[in-house]
Design a protein around this motif. Structure first.
Motif, PDB file in Angstrom:
ATOM      1  N   GLN A 185       0.724  -1.458  -0.153  1.00 53.01           N
ATOM      2  CA  GLN A 185       0.043   0.450   0.177  1.00 53.01           C
ATOM      3  C   GLN A 185       0.569   1.220  -0.292  1.00 53.01           C
ATOM      4  O   GLN A 185       0.689   2.213  -0.417  1.00 53.01           O
ATOM      5  CB  GLN A 185      -1.202  -0.220   1.236  1.00 53.01           C
ATOM      6  CG  GLN A 185      -1.970   1.171   1.370  1.00 53.01           C
ATOM      7  CD  GLN A 185      -2.928   1.531   0.299  1.00 53.01           C
ATOM      8  OE1 GLN A 185      -2.942   0.706  -0.733  1.00 53.01           O
ATOM      9  NE2 GLN A 185      -3.203   2.834   0.104  1.00 53.01           N
TER      10      GLN A 185
ATOM     11  N   THR B 232       1.040   4.021  -3.096  1.00 55.59           N
ATOM     12  CA  THR B 232       1.153   5.515  -2.842  1.00 55.59           C
ATOM     13  C   THR B 232       2.437   6.643  -2.868  1.00 55.59           C
ATOM     14  O   THR B 232       2.559   7.392  -3.315  1.00 55.59           O
ATOM     15  CB  THR B 232      -0.215   5.629  -2.378  1.00 55.59           C
ATOM     16  OG1 THR B 232       0.736   5.481  -0.608  1.00 55.59           O
ATOM     17  CG2 THR B 232      -1.464   4.537  -1.364  1.00 55.59           C
ATOM     18  N   ARG B 233       3.506   5.618  -2.463  1.00 56.41           N
ATOM     19  CA  ARG B 233       4.466   6.626  -2.121  1.00 56.41           C
ATOM     20  C   ARG B 233       5.531   6.740  -3.495  1.00 56.41           C
ATOM     21  O   ARG B 233       5.907   7.511  -3.718  1.00 56.41           O
ATOM     22  CB  ARG B 233       4.709   6.867  -0.632  1.00 56.41           C
ATOM     23  CG  ARG B 233       3.929   7.205   0.123  1.00 56.41           C
ATOM     24  CD  ARG B 233       3.431   7.768   0.308  1.00 56.41           C
ATOM     25  NE  ARG B 233       2.613   8.850   1.556  1.00 56.41           N
ATOM     26  CZ  ARG B 233       2.248   9.460   2.367  1.00 56.41           C
ATOM     27  NH1 ARG B 233       2.744  11.000   2.306  1.00 56.41           N
ATOM     28  NH2 ARG B 233       1.161   9.722   3.454  1.00 56.41           N
TER      29      ARG B 233
ATOM     30  N   ALA C 207       4.479   6.368  -7.985  1.00 53.38           N
ATOM     31  CA  ALA C 207       4.310   6.966  -8.975  1.00 53.38           C
ATOM     32  C   ALA C 207       5.372   7.777 -10.216  1.00 53.38           C
ATOM     33  O   ALA C 207       5.238   8.135 -11.220  1.00 53.38           O
ATOM     34  CB  ALA C 207       4.058   8.219  -9.027  1.00 53.38           C
ATOM     35  N   CYS C 208       6.448   7.571  -9.152  1.00 54.70           N
ATOM     36  CA  CYS C 208       7.780   7.967  -9.897  1.00 54.70           C
ATOM     37  C   CYS C 208       8.833   6.320 -10.110  1.00 54.70           C
ATOM     38  O   CYS C 208       9.133   6.019 -11.572  1.00 54.70           O
ATOM     39  CB  CYS C 208       9.018   8.560  -8.616  1.00 54.70           C
ATOM     40  SG  CYS C 208       8.577  10.352  -8.589  1.00 54.70           S
TER      41      CYS C 208
ATOM     42  N   PRO D 261      12.414  12.832  -2.769  1.00 57.90           N
ATOM     43  CA  PRO D 261      11.881  12.834  -1.689  1.00 57.90           C
ATOM     44  C   PRO D 261      12.048  13.132  -0.461  1.00 57.90           C
ATOM     45  O   PRO D 261      11.968  11.854  -0.325  1.00 57.90           O
ATOM     46  CB  PRO D 261      10.466  13.881  -1.723  1.00 57.90           C
ATOM     47  CG  PRO D 261      10.020  12.320  -2.801  1.00 57.90           C
ATOM     48  CD  PRO D 261      11.144  12.346  -3.795  1.00 57.90           C
TER      49      PRO D 261
ATOM     50  N   PHE E 280      11.130  11.500   3.637  1.00 58.81           N
ATOM     51  CA  PHE E 280      10.035  10.767   3.832  1.00 58.81           C
ATOM     52  C   PHE E 280       9.801  10.934   5.272  1.00 58.81           C
ATOM     53  O   PHE E 280       8.725  10.260   5.973  1.00 58.81           O
ATOM     54  CB  PHE E 280       8.927   9.202   3.314  1.00 58.81           C
ATOM     55  CG  PHE E 280       8.814   9.569   1.580  1.00 58.81           C
ATOM     56  CD1 PHE E 280       7.358   9.526   1.477  1.00 58.81           C
ATOM     57  CD2 PHE E 280       9.829   9.414   0.390  1.00 58.81           C
ATOM     58  CE1 PHE E 280       7.579   9.812   0.358  1.00 58.81           C
ATOM     59  CE2 PHE E 280       9.428   9.226  -0.355  1.00 58.81           C
ATOM     60  CZ  PHE E 280       8.186   9.195  -0.848  1.00 58.81           C
TER      61      PHE E 280
ATOM     62  N   GLN F  46       6.537  11.861   6.956  1.00 59.77           N
ATOM     63  CA  GLN F  46       5.857  11.597   6.488  1.00 59.77           C
ATOM     64  C   GLN F  46       5.432   9.974   6.247  1.00 59.77           C
ATOM     65  O   GLN F  46       3.790   9.792   7.085  1.00 59.77           O
ATOM     66  CB  GLN F  46       5.464  11.973   5.029  1.00 59.77           C
ATOM     67  CG  GLN F  46       5.361  13.426   4.840  1.00 59.77           C
ATOM     68  CD  GLN F  46       5.348  13.466   2.441  1.00 59.77           C
ATOM     69  OE1 GLN F  46       4.514  11.886   3.033  1.00 59.77           O
ATOM     70  NE2 GLN F  46       5.677  14.126   1.965  1.00 59.77           N
TER      71      GLN F  46
ATOM     72  N   LEU G  12       6.720  16.603  -6.649  1.00 62.03           N
ATOM     73  CA  LEU G  12       7.417  15.196  -5.958  1.00 62.03           C
ATOM     74  C   LEU G  12       6.554  13.954  -6.210  1.00 62.03           C
ATOM     75  O   LEU G  12       6.819  13.482  -5.762  1.00 62.03           O
ATOM     76  CB  LEU G  12       8.317  16.356  -5.205  1.00 62.03           C
ATOM     77  CG  LEU G  12       9.424  16.732  -4.748  1.00 62.03           C
ATOM     78  CD1 LEU G  12       9.414  17.612  -2.990  1.00 62.03           C
ATOM     79  CD2 LEU G  12      10.325  16.272  -5.633  1.00 62.03           C
ATOM     80  N   ALA G  13       5.542  14.391  -6.954  1.00 64.36           N
ATOM     81  CA  ALA G  13       4.661  13.393  -6.948  1.00 64.36           C
ATOM     82  C   ALA G  13       3.604  13.179  -5.476  1.00 64.36           C
ATOM     83  O   ALA G  13       3.262  11.523  -5.234  1.00 64.36           O
ATOM     84  CB  ALA G  13       5.758  11.552  -7.479  1.00 64.36           C
ATOM     85  N   GLN G  14       3.779  14.239  -4.911  1.00 64.87           N
ATOM     86  CA  GLN G  14       3.323  13.599  -3.401  1.00 64.87           C
ATOM     87  C   GLN G  14       1.665  13.938  -3.518  1.00 64.87           C
ATOM     88  O   GLN G  14       1.451  13.454  -2.293  1.00 64.87           O
ATOM     89  CB  GLN G  14       4.043  14.818  -2.575  1.00 64.87           C
ATOM     90  CG  GLN G  14       5.590  14.826  -2.518  1.00 64.87           C
ATOM     91  CD  GLN G  14       6.142  13.774  -1.682  1.00 64.87           C
ATOM     92  OE1 GLN G  14       5.776  13.505  -0.132  1.00 64.87           O
ATOM     93  NE2 GLN G  14       6.721  12.518  -2.104  1.00 64.87           N
TER      94      GLN G  14
ATOM     95  N   ALA H 262      -1.615   8.468 -13.204  1.00 60.02           N
ATOM     96  CA  ALA H 262      -0.572   8.552 -13.041  1.00 60.02           C
ATOM     97  C   ALA H 262       0.366  10.360 -13.137  1.00 60.02           C
ATOM     98  O   ALA H 262      -0.566  11.137 -12.843  1.00 60.02           O
ATOM     99  CB  ALA H 262       0.336   8.381 -14.990  1.00 60.02           C
ATOM    100  N   ARG H 263       1.459  10.665 -12.198  1.00 54.80           N
ATOM    101  CA  ARG H 263       1.893  11.994 -11.909  1.00 54.80           C
ATOM    102  C   ARG H 263       2.369  12.433 -13.089  1.00 54.80           C
ATOM    103  O   ARG H 263       3.564  12.596 -13.041  1.00 54.80           O
ATOM    104  CB  ARG H 263       2.414  12.230 -10.618  1.00 54.80           C
ATOM    105  CG  ARG H 263       0.992  11.201 -10.023  1.00 54.80           C
ATOM    106  CD  ARG H 263       1.600  11.497  -8.465  1.00 54.80           C
ATOM    107  NE  ARG H 263       0.096  11.324  -7.059  1.00 54.80           N
ATOM    108  CZ  ARG H 263      -0.114  11.069  -6.687  1.00 54.80           C
ATOM    109  NH1 ARG H 263       0.683  11.316  -4.929  1.00 54.80           N
ATOM    110  NH2 ARG H 263      -1.633  10.538  -5.449  1.00 54.80           N
TER     111      ARG H 263
ATOM    112  N   VAL I 296       6.498  13.604 -12.602  1.00 51.90           N
ATOM    113  CA  VAL I 296       7.080  13.456 -12.569  1.00 51.90           C
ATOM    114  C   VAL I 296       7.712  12.222 -13.487  1.00 51.90           C
ATOM    115  O   VAL I 296       8.418  10.801 -13.675  1.00 51.90           O
ATOM    116  CB  VAL I 296       8.026  11.952 -11.468  1.00 51.90           C
ATOM    117  CG1 VAL I 296       7.866  13.106 -10.365  1.00 51.90           C
ATOM    118  CG2 VAL I 296       6.266  10.960 -11.025  1.00 51.90           C
TER     119      VAL I 296
ATOM    120  N   ALA J 195      -7.409   3.808  -0.463  1.00 55.39           N
ATOM    121  CA  ALA J 195      -6.000   3.305  -1.157  1.00 55.39           C
ATOM    122  C   ALA J 195      -5.802   3.889  -2.019  1.00 55.39           C
ATOM    123  O   ALA J 195      -4.758   4.253  -2.308  1.00 55.39           O
ATOM    124  CB  ALA J 195      -5.935   1.889  -1.585  1.00 55.39           C
TER     125      ALA J 195
ATOM    126  N   VAL K 137      -5.258   8.911  -2.850  1.00 56.88           N
ATOM    127  CA  VAL K 137      -4.709   9.701  -1.613  1.00 56.88           C
ATOM    128  C   VAL K 137      -4.451  11.043  -1.984  1.00 56.88           C
ATOM    129  O   VAL K 137      -3.352  11.471  -1.542  1.00 56.88           O
ATOM    130  CB  VAL K 137      -3.493   8.278  -1.977  1.00 56.88           C
ATOM    131  CG1 VAL K 137      -3.387   7.338  -1.192  1.00 56.88           C
ATOM    132  CG2 VAL K 137      -2.633   8.149  -2.940  1.00 56.88           C
TER     133      VAL K 137
END
Lengths: 446, 170
Positions: free
Chosen positions: A331, A335-336, A339-340, A392, A394, A397, B39-41, B54-55, B58, B124, B127
């Motif tokens: 999970q 979410t963290r 994406a990259c 970044p 964390f 967070q 920063l994809a946050q 997708a973001r 990034v 989930a 976010v």
């Protein structure tokens, strides 16, 4: 009987005295330099100063002999030792506080033998065991640059934080006798010119081993060249794990081509990895300025160092994560991180590094995984342009447990075998990398 | 480089490492996608790449050549996206609105993949950050679309219209 005993005692005393005198002479002597007695050099031609500047880049002098907000080469960077902090020194040509009064021979003794002009021994935080490899020509060029190419800055050196009597420097002469050979680089007949040039840069000015070679109990590098399998075999330092630069297919450069190495050192990134941790400094200040020919030489040399399959294990192979949608442990990852780094952990080309199969995810040592997750990566500046993509931090967070969970997932998925991370390990490194903590890591050596 | 965005082709001239976000906003003028943290946050820059959220901040643009990109400007061409936008309007989800194009993209991706998500699945997937705190309205809107999954958007609009009329009469 009594007379005999007296004679034995006298003999022992005399022998002891001789040894003590010998040691006293040895630890205070000034080592010879090929430049002893040489006349003071004339102002060197611009080309020599320029060449010296290039060698200073290769050697990354600025990384330790400057502070982030200070003048270049004015010193003052704090470094931790088990006995207390020491501070890098002013190596600008200021006569009062820098090395302005150093002759070429004095400069040589400091650079290659770790002995300052007044005879005191330098701490081996100065990588003179590596710089010993310098050729006489390069010493001269470097001297020309530091005397004529660097702006003098009056900034007094800070005294060490090591208390008396442990601040005595003479025992370092004995350390040097045991752990350094003080020899300049001797080309190997079985290597071609490119290989020898690479060996010279890696062992000498580049001092790659300062971070990448494991150290012994006396903080000595366990090897200074390719004659030992320990050389550049990976080491833990300053809260980062500097991975193997040998042919290890999982934790080293086994899967990298020579061109991959050149690209990494030139642009800070390739399809396998992006510089982070202490390597970001080495890239920003040093490797990107190396000539193409020198980068090719470094790559050729590194690729000649065999890996150690017994330690490294079977070659990594990508395996897709089990279960769709990914299991609950993933999970935080989804979410963290995804994406990259991609839901499949494979990154995005040379821009964002893969986690699948990366040295940090394959190495048993998990410091780099934890540190970069808590604190992010440093700014990478290539050709004067800051990077578009940066990891970044964390630390504010994610809890220790969440960092441990997500890294355990990363380090055991997609064929990765680095292994799980414990929350206690995250907690420890979180404290050691918190600038406000009383227990923060201070840079040690590089 | 040729990009496929919202069913159209665009020739772009950015450097290959330029984030997709800057290409679609600055070069193509599709400014519905927002820059938040870079920063994809936060999720403000969410777009769909081949239907998956997708973001864009990034995503090096070189990596999305040849793939189907959907931005907030084109999301209503997708039946699920259409229903999401309608539900957003009915529930008056946005307050300041800055994060909402990203929220709509994330909700669309979720509902395309999982037409009837549980609360856990919504938590989930959704976010994206919203500093106005519209999370409850977002959840309600998603539940509504999920409850109506399968009905056509016209039918939904009629139902919503009837509801509004009823409310007005009461």
């Amino acid at each position: 009987m009594i007379r005999n005993r007296t004679r034995v005692l006298t003999t022992l005393l005399a022998a002891g005295l001789v040894v003590a005198c010998g040691v006293a002479w040895y630890v205070t002597r000034t080592p010879a330099s090929p430049f002893d007695g040489a006349p003071a050099p004339q102002t060197p031609p611009a080309a020599a100063i320029q060449r010296g500047e290039y060698i200073a880049r290769l050697s990354d002098c600025v990384a330790c002999h400057s502070t982030p907000d200070g003048a270049p080469f004015a010193g003052g960077l704090e470094m931790a030792t088990p006995l207390g902090s020491i501070f890098s020194t002013n190596i600008t040509p200021d006569v009062k506080t820098g090395i302005g009064s150093y002759s070429l021979a004095d400069f040589d003794r400091a650079l290659r033998h770790g002995v300052a002009r007044d005879g005191h021994r330098l701490y081996p935080a100065m990588p003179y065991p590596s710089y010993a490899r310098f050729s006489d020509d390069d010493v001269q060029a470097l001297y020309a640059y530091f005397v004529h190419g660097v702006q003098p800055v009056e900034q007094a050196n800070r005294p060490t934080g090591i208390a008396s009597p442990l601040n005595q420097r003479w025992p370092l002469a004995l350390w040097n006798a045991v752990f350094t050979d003080g020899r300049s680089y001797q080309p190997k007949a079985d290597g071609d010119a490119l290989w020898n040039r690479g060996a010279y840069i890696v062992q000498g000015p580049g001092h790659c081993g300062s971070c990448h070679t494991p150290r012994g109990l006396a903080m000595n590098e366990k090897a200074l060249d390719e004659s030992s399998p320990q050389y550049l075999a990976g080491a833990l330092l300053d809260g980062w794990y500097a991975p193997s630069l040998r042919g290890d297919v999982n934790t080293g450069l086994g899967r990298w081509s020579e061109q991959d190495i050149v690209q990494f050192l030139r642009s800070g990134r390739n399809a396998h990895a992006v510089v982070f941790g202490s390597m970001a400094d080495a890239f920003n200040n040093s490797t990107q300025f190396m000539s193409d020919e020198d980068l090719r030489a470094v790559a050729r040399y590194l690729k000649s160092l065999p890996g150690n399959p017994a330690r490294d294990g079977a070659a990594w192979q990508y395996t897709a994560a089990a279960g769709t949608p990914p299991h609950p442990d993933a999970q935080t990852f989804m979410t963290r991180c995804a994406a990259c780094h991609g839901p499949d952990g494979r990154g995005q080309g040379q821009w964002i590094p893969p986690l699948a199969g990366s040295a940090a995810s394959m190495a048993h040592e998990n410091a780099s995984s934890i540190n970069v997750t808590l604190n992010g990566s440093a700014r990478v500046v290539a050709d004067g342009i800051p990077d578009a993509y940066r990891m970044p931090p964390f630390r504010n967070q994610l809890s220790d447990q969440e960092v441990a969970d997500v890294l355990s997932y990363v380090r055991t998925t997609w064929g990765n075998r680095g292994g799980a991370v414990k929350p206690e390990e995250v907690k420890a490194l979180r404290e050691r990398t918190n600038p406000a903590s009383s227990n923060v890591i201070i840079l040690q050596m590089r | 480089m040729e990009l496929h965005i919202n069913g159209k082709s665009y020739e772009v001239h950015a450097e290959p490492d330029t984030p997709l976000l800057w290409v679609i906003r600055d070069e193509l003028g599709l400014t519905g996608t927002k820059y938040g943290c870079g920063l994809a946050q936060c999720g403000a820059c969410s777009v769909l790449i081949d239907g998956v959220v997708a973001r864009a901040c990034v995503l090096p643009v070189a990596g999305v050549v040849g793939r189907q990109i959907t931005t907030i400007e084109g999301v209503e061409a997708d039946p699920v996206g259409r229903r999401v936008v309608d539900a957003w309007v009915r529930h008056q989800v946005p307050q300041c609105g800055y994060c909402q194009s990203g929220q709509v993209m994330a909700a669309t991706a979720l509902l395309r993949e999982t037409p009837h998500p549980s609360d856990e699945q919504i938590s989930a997937a959704m976010v994206n950050l919203c500093r106005c705190g519209t999370y409850n309205a977002i959840r309600a809107a998603i539940h509504e679309v999920a409850g109506q999954a399968g009905k056509s958007s016209t039918a939904l609009n009629e139902a919503a219209g009837a509801e509004d009329t009823g409310r007005a009469q009461a």
